[in-house]
Enzyme design. Structure first.
Site, PDB file in Angstrom:
ATOM      1  N   GLN A 111       0.817  -1.217   0.000  1.00  0.00           N
ATOM      2  CA  GLN A 111       0.000   0.000   0.000  1.00  0.00           C
ATOM      3  C   GLN A 111       0.852   1.271   0.000  1.00  0.00           C
ATOM      4  OE1 GLN A 111      -1.643  -1.075   4.029  1.00  0.00           O
ATOM      5  NE2 GLN A 111      -1.558   1.131   4.386  1.00  0.00           N
ATOM      6  N   CYS A 117      -5.251   0.443   3.800  1.00  0.00           N
ATOM      7  CA  CYS A 117      -5.224  -0.986   4.137  1.00  0.00           C
ATOM      8  C   CYS A 117      -6.602  -1.623   3.995  1.00  0.00           C
ATOM      9  CB  CYS A 117      -4.723  -1.171   5.562  1.00  0.00           C
ATOM     10  SG  CYS A 117      -5.703  -0.258   6.778  1.00  0.00           S
ATOM     11  N   HIS A 253      -5.851  -0.904  11.648  1.00  0.00           N
ATOM     12  CA  HIS A 253      -5.284  -1.491  10.443  1.00  0.00           C
ATOM     13  C   HIS A 253      -6.197  -2.626   9.980  1.00  0.00           C
ATOM     14  CE1 HIS A 253      -2.280  -2.459   7.514  1.00  0.00           C
ATOM     15  NE2 HIS A 253      -1.913  -3.592   8.075  1.00  0.00           N
ATOM     16  N   ASN A 275      -0.651  -9.365   4.809  1.00  0.00           N
ATOM     17  CA  ASN A 275      -0.576  -7.925   5.032  1.00  0.00           C
ATOM     18  C   ASN A 275      -0.336  -7.209   3.705  1.00  0.00           C
ATOM     19  OD1 ASN A 275      -0.538  -5.490   6.398  1.00  0.00           O
ATOM     20  ND2 ASN A 275       1.136  -6.020   7.761  1.00  0.00           N
TER      21      ASN A 275
END
Length: 310
Positions: A111, A117, A253, A275
């Site tokens: 990102q 996110c 997040h 992630n």
């Protein structure tokens, strides 16, 4: 430490605007490295590493790399789902799951300095569901969400998973990464690119809150989007092992849970997480987070707000 910092700069291609900035970054780097080394001597079951975020303070890191539900206006959400289709399957799931091995996970994305996110998390679970249903793994466009999903969500300034799924449903799906590539900044919605829909969904469901058994049942059947508190120091420098570090339940997040398992050497149960901070972070972009045995919210709040597309 100066030599170590120079090597790190070369490896990560870091250039500073002047000597003042370089001196400031060296000081931060020095403090982070010392803290990382001290943490690793404690043998906590996971390790920290000197990664691409090593010249950032934790405040700077959090400001640019997280981005889950920052604005209070999001809480007027009407779209909260009541149904949970995996409700009666909590006792009949496999002992381990890794959706990467089933071909339902696209390569790790990054990102960059954009707090979106939420878009990466929603897209990851949608890519997984599409592969499960069609057998085809297609990388979908986070940038379409960043640019076009602006009535609730705010691109690099943060957003929510449920509102992202609602947008995708109401706009007939998402286009591909190839047709609408990621830019890492807020842009103007390109209606022409966004019009070429690749994958659509019927909607989404929320996993019952604060229930890791329910989350397990869902992840056994498809990747699931979750909010977590991922802005702490231990999270910033996580390098491997089953994470059992410092984090609370202030969700800041979003990631995708793409599996679960048990560590062979010590029997630690974990969630397998994808992630969106690039391959240099964690275990090549992935993370294992301790599963069960603690507060009902799950470690880092992982069981508080899970949802998935249908």
């Amino acid at each position: 430490m100066i030599e170590k910092h120079e090597k790190w700069m070369n490896f990560h291609g870091r250039v500073y605007k002047d000597e003042v900035e370089k001196s400031k970054r060296l000081k931060i780097f020095n403090e982070n490295v010392k803290r990382i080394e001290a943490s690793n001597k404690l043998n906590r079951g996971f390790t920290l590493g000197v990664n691409a975020f090593a010249d950032l303070t934790n405040e700077e890191f959090r400001a640019s790399r997280t981005g889950y539900k920052r604005q209070s206006k999001h809480f007027n959400l009407k779209s909260k789902s009541k149904s949970f289709k995996y409700e009666n399957l909590t006792n009949s799931v496999s002992s381990t799951m890794d959706w990467r091995k089933k071909g339902a996970v696209t390569p790790i994305k990054n990102q960059e300095d954009c707090g979106c996110c939420w878009a990466f998390s929603a897209v990851a679970s949608m890519e997984g569901l599409n592969q499960i249903k069609t057998g085809k793994l297609v990388s979908l466009s986070e940038q379409e969400l960043v640019d076009c999903d602006t009535s609730f969500d705010e691109g690099c300034e943060g957003g929510l998973l449920d509102t992202a799924f609602e947008f995708i449903k109401s706009h007939g799906g998402l286009t591909t990464e190839a047709k609408y590539p990621y830019m890492g900044t807020d842009g103007t919605c390109n209606a022409k690119r966004a019009a070429i829909k690749s994958v659509s969904i019927h909607g989404h469901e929320d996993v019952p809150e604060n229930n890791e058994d329910a989350l397990l049942a869902a992840v056994a059947h498809q990747p699931v989007s979750v909010g977590i508190e991922g802005g702490g120091f231990d999270f910033q420098f996580y390098a491997g092992g089953v994470f059992n570090g410092e984090c609370g339940t202030e969700l800041d997040h979003a990631v995708a849970v793409i599996g679960y398992g048990v560590e062979e050497k010590d029997g630690s149960k974990y969630w397998l997480v994808k992630n969106s901070w690039g391959k240099e972070w964690g275990e090549k972009g992935y993370m294992k987070i301790k599963r069960g045995g603690g507060a009902k919210q799950g470690l880092c709040g992982i069981a508080m707000k899970p949802s998935y597309p249908i």
